[in-house]
Design an enzyme around this catalytic site. Structure first.
Site, PDB file in Angstrom:
ATOM      1  N   PRO A   2      -1.986  -3.176   9.254  1.00  0.00           N
ATOM      2  CA  PRO A   2      -1.992  -3.920   7.988  1.00  0.00           C
ATOM      3  C   PRO A   2      -0.630  -3.826   7.306  1.00  0.00           C
ATOM      4  CG  PRO A   2      -3.295  -1.912   7.797  1.00  0.00           C
ATOM      5  CD  PRO A   2      -2.874  -2.023   9.218  1.00  0.00           C
ATOM      6  N   GLU A   3      -0.232  -4.897   6.630  1.00  0.00           N
ATOM      7  CA  GLU A   3       1.042  -4.889   5.914  1.00  0.00           C
ATOM      8  C   GLU A   3       0.761  -4.804   4.414  1.00  0.00           C
ATOM      9  OE1 GLU A   3       3.745  -7.793   7.585  1.00  0.00           O
ATOM     10  OE2 GLU A   3       2.880  -7.512   9.569  1.00  0.00           O
ATOM     11  N   LYS A  53       2.891   0.846   2.418  1.00  0.00           N
ATOM     12  CA  LYS A  53       1.591   0.893   3.084  1.00  0.00           C
ATOM     13  C   LYS A  53       0.768   2.116   2.659  1.00  0.00           C
ATOM     14  CE  LYS A  53       3.672  -1.681   6.841  1.00  0.00           C
ATOM     15  NZ  LYS A  53       4.084  -1.699   8.241  1.00  0.00           N
ATOM     16  N   GLN A  70      -1.981   4.311   8.296  1.00  0.00           N
ATOM     17  CA  GLN A  70      -1.377   4.202   9.630  1.00  0.00           C
ATOM     18  C   GLN A  70      -2.002   3.017  10.363  1.00  0.00           C
ATOM     19  OE1 GLN A  70       1.174   5.885   9.897  1.00  0.00           O
ATOM     20  NE2 GLN A  70       0.958   7.754   8.703  1.00  0.00           N
ATOM     21  N   ARG A 125      10.812   8.127  -0.336  1.00  0.00           N
ATOM     22  CA  ARG A 125      11.679   7.428   0.606  1.00  0.00           C
ATOM     23  C   ARG A 125      11.441   5.918   0.630  1.00  0.00           C
ATOM     24  NH1 ARG A 125      10.952   6.133   5.444  1.00  0.00           N
ATOM     25  NH2 ARG A 125      12.983   5.324   5.953  1.00  0.00           N
ATOM     26  N   ASN A 169       5.348  -6.666  10.585  1.00  0.00           N
ATOM     27  CA  ASN A 169       5.869  -7.534  11.624  1.00  0.00           C
ATOM     28  C   ASN A 169       5.752  -9.030  11.349  1.00  0.00           C
ATOM     29  OD1 ASN A 169       7.374  -7.216  13.935  1.00  0.00           O
ATOM     30  ND2 ASN A 169       5.650  -7.894  15.208  1.00  0.00           N
ATOM     31  N   ARG A 262       9.119  -4.638  18.689  1.00  0.00           N
ATOM     32  CA  ARG A 262       8.087  -5.498  18.095  1.00  0.00           C
ATOM     33  C   ARG A 262       8.500  -6.956  18.272  1.00  0.00           C
ATOM     34  NH1 ARG A 262       5.744  -2.758  13.671  1.00  0.00           N
ATOM     35  NH2 ARG A 262       4.092  -4.301  13.786  1.00  0.00           N
TER      36      ARG A 262
END
Ligand SMILES: [Zn+2]
Length: 274
Positions: A2-3, A53, A70, A125, A169, A262
């Site tokens: 999932p994005e 995410k 994840q 981060r 992606n 990818r």
């Protein structure tokens, strides 16, 4: 995987189910989190934020549950104490008098004090989250030209969660197409106009994908294609998963390449290398 837009949609559901009533019962699968069950019981969820995410469930007693799905994690919202039929493993359950918010399969779950959230290794981060923070195009343009980013190819930058949180992606290919930028280009090689288009595309596509549950194509064109009987899989994107099909702008065959292991799709005419 999932994005950002899919995570924000899940966060909205969790927020809706949990903010109206105090938490009745909390259950963690992981032994190291068990002692938080009592601490969170009776508290109220104030809101649910996303950071790329990751999801941050913020309670009114100074605690936040951090979770990162994840590849496999999945949230279910159900009537209180009813569980879905699934082979997944339950990892976290938050119940109130009306609903249960159930997180399955995720292994990355932590409970933090509010002051620990900004210094958490992932949160500290990750780049700005377009869907939970007020990020302007001007800010993005300046970010593209920071010294740690400006010399890297767009194709690798856009998958770096430290650059912009939540781009995955399909969004990578779609953002570059809409901005008219070749995947091998670097921000430092782009004109001011290209940088402006990139900033605009990042915001527009993340927000549109969130609002339409994953459609990045032009919405007027989508309506037209639907009327012609096309399926979601064929009208959803500009270029992603359309290898060998005609570019929707100029008819050029869409090309597929592998970058960062990818798939990336682009139009060689709309996205010139130089
Ligand atoms: Zn094209």
């Amino acid at each position: 995987m999932p994005e950002g837009p899919e995570i924000r949609i899940a966060a909205d559901k969790v927020q809706k189910a949990l903010t109206a009533y105090n938490i009745g019962e909390v259950w963690f699968a992981f032994p190291q989190l068990k002692h938080y069950e009592e601490i969170l019981q009776g508290a109220r969820v104030k809101r649910v934020d996303t950071k790329g995410k990751a999801m941050l469930i913020r309670f009114d007693n100074g605690y936040t549950i951090y979770s990162h799905n994840q590849l496999y994690g999945k949230w279910y919202i159900r009537a209180a104490y009813s569980y879905p039929k699934t082979n997944r493993q339950l990892r976290l359950a938050l119940h109130n008098e009306k609903y249960s918010a159930l997180l399955y399969s995720a292994s990355d779950i932590e409970v933090l004090r509010n002051e620990e959230v900004p210094i958490h290794p992932f949160v500290s981060r990750v780049g700005p989250d377009i869907l939970s923070e007020n990020v302007t195009e001007q800010y993005l343009k300046e970010r593209f030209l920071r010294k740690e980013f400006k010399g890297r190819r767009w194709s690798s930058l856009l998958l770096d969660q430290g650059f912009i949180g939540g781009v995955g992606n399909y969004l990578r290919s779609e953002i570059l197409f809409v901005a008219g930028i070749h995947p091998n280009k670097r921000p430092i090689e782009c004109t001011d106009e290209e940088l402006r288009r990139a900033a605009c595309a990042v915001k527009k596509l993340m927000i549109q994908s969130y609002e339409t549950r994953g459609i990045t194509n032009d919405l007027q064109l989508v309506e037209k294609l639907k009327k012609q009987g096309e399926e979601r899989s064929s009208y959803r994107h500009w270029v992603f998963e359309r290898e060998g099909e005609a570019c929707r702008i100029d008819g050029t065959d869409i090309v597929k390449i592998i970058v960062g292991s990818r798939r990336l799709y682009y139009c060689p005419t709309c996205q010139k290398e130089s």
